[in-house]
Write an enzyme that holds these catalytic residues in place. Structure first.
Site, PDB file in Angstrom:
ATOM      1  N   CYS A 119       0.934  -1.079   0.083  1.00  0.00           N
ATOM      2  CA  CYS A 119      -0.010   0.028  -0.098  1.00  0.00           C
ATOM      3  C   CYS A 119       0.917   1.349  -0.054  1.00  0.00           C
ATOM      4  O   CYS A 119       1.901   1.381   0.959  1.00  0.00           O
ATOM      5  CB  CYS A 119      -0.814  -0.074   1.173  1.00  0.00           C
ATOM      6  SG  CYS A 119      -1.986   1.372   1.541  1.00  0.00           S
ATOM      7  N   HIS A 161      -9.259  -3.455  -2.681  1.00  0.00           N
ATOM      8  CA  HIS A 161      -8.224  -2.973  -1.747  1.00  0.00           C
ATOM      9  C   HIS A 161      -8.561  -1.284  -1.765  1.00  0.00           C
ATOM     10  O   HIS A 161      -8.538  -0.690  -0.597  1.00  0.00           O
ATOM     11  CB  HIS A 161      -6.996  -3.068  -2.386  1.00  0.00           C
ATOM     12  CG  HIS A 161      -5.795  -2.533  -1.612  1.00  0.00           C
ATOM     13  ND1 HIS A 161      -4.766  -3.122  -0.759  1.00  0.00           N
ATOM     14  CD2 HIS A 161      -5.442  -1.015  -1.568  1.00  0.00           C
ATOM     15  CE1 HIS A 161      -4.132  -2.252  -0.229  1.00  0.00           C
ATOM     16  NE2 HIS A 161      -4.324  -0.995  -0.471  1.00  0.00           N
ATOM     17  N   GLU A 162      -8.687  -0.844  -2.762  1.00  0.00           N
ATOM     18  CA  GLU A 162      -9.225   0.681  -2.824  1.00  0.00           C
ATOM     19  C   GLU A 162     -10.609   0.915  -1.970  1.00  0.00           C
ATOM     20  O   GLU A 162     -10.674   1.817  -1.272  1.00  0.00           O
ATOM     21  CB  GLU A 162      -9.283   1.345  -4.205  1.00  0.00           C
ATOM     22  CG  GLU A 162      -7.780   0.859  -4.836  1.00  0.00           C
ATOM     23  CD  GLU A 162      -6.592   1.711  -4.010  1.00  0.00           C
ATOM     24  OE1 GLU A 162      -6.691   2.552  -3.303  1.00  0.00           O
ATOM     25  OE2 GLU A 162      -5.266   1.011  -4.173  1.00  0.00           O
ATOM     26  N   HIS A 165     -10.130   1.146   1.633  1.00  0.00           N
ATOM     27  CA  HIS A 165      -9.716   2.660   2.006  1.00  0.00           C
ATOM     28  C   HIS A 165     -10.988   3.453   2.340  1.00  0.00           C
ATOM     29  O   HIS A 165     -11.091   4.180   3.100  1.00  0.00           O
ATOM     30  CB  HIS A 165      -8.923   3.012   0.823  1.00  0.00           C
ATOM     31  CG  HIS A 165      -7.500   2.611   1.087  1.00  0.00           C
ATOM     32  ND1 HIS A 165      -6.610   2.802   2.313  1.00  0.00           N
ATOM     33  CD2 HIS A 165      -6.496   2.021   0.002  1.00  0.00           C
ATOM     34  CE1 HIS A 165      -5.553   2.643   1.991  1.00  0.00           C
ATOM     35  NE2 HIS A 165      -5.396   2.013   0.884  1.00  0.00           N
TER      36      HIS A 165
END
Length: 196
Positions: A119, A161-162, A165
């Site tokens: 990351c 993954h994003e 966030h």
């Protein structure tokens, strides 16, 4: 459309600290105030806000910047708790970066893949994470039109993954969570290795 807001004066001040050709500072998990931003749940962004194009341009410059280049970036990583991310589309010709406004993953496949993740906000740490092989998501364009798409493979991994966030979840949180579960191997192939 989901209730969304224009960028605030504080956000505009941060955005216009540089022009569209300058990368932005990437928030790090080692700085307590920045970690707080990374751990916050993001709010919707108004796709028709004329400043969103500038934010997308600066995020693109950031994620493609030199040695720290990545394959995806989310708005909280540059200080904006907004529901926006950019992802490199390995599933499309020429692997373009695309932006996703107010995305929602509405379905995850139960078939998982495991691969090493990193990351931009967590320096020098790479560990294996399980992600769904396929997802279905909705998102908006700059005119406020909504789209729905099914995405598979590596690009689906980056999107997950994003998307995490945007919900204040780092890949290190997933590692802790997944350490408490048991997974059954469906293949004997070598795990994928990638950075997001």
């Amino acid at each position: 459309m989901i209730a969304s807001q224009l960028l605030t004066q504080d956000e505009l001040a941060l955005l216009f600290e540089g022009d569209q050709n300058q990368p932005m500072y990437v928030y790090q998990d080692t700085v307590p105030a920045e970690l707080q931003v990374l751990k916050n749940n993001c709010v919707a962004i108004d796709p028709r806000d004329e400043n969103v194009k500038m934010l997308i341009a600066r995020m693109y410059k950031t994620v493609t910047d030199g040695d720290r280049a990545g394959v995806g970036i989310a708005a909280p990583q540059v200080g904006f708790n907004r529901r926006l991310f950019l992802v490199k589309r390995f599933d499309k010709a020429n692997e373009p970066f695309e932006f996703f406004l107010n995305p929602q993953i509405i379905w995850y496949s139960s078939l998982l893949q495991q691969g090493e993740e990193g990351c931009l906000s967590i320096e020098n740490r790479y560990e294996a994470v399980y992600r769904s092989m396929t997802i279905q998501l909705t998102y908006f364009d700059l005119e406020g039109n909504q789209y729905q798409e099914v995405v598979e493979g590596y690009t689906a991994v980056i999107m997950q993954h994003e998307y995490d966030h945007l919900n204040g979840i780092l890949f290190t949180d997933r590692i802790v969570e997944q350490a408490q579960r048991e997974y059954e191997d469906a293949t004997i192939e070598t795990p994928l290795v990638y950075e997001v």
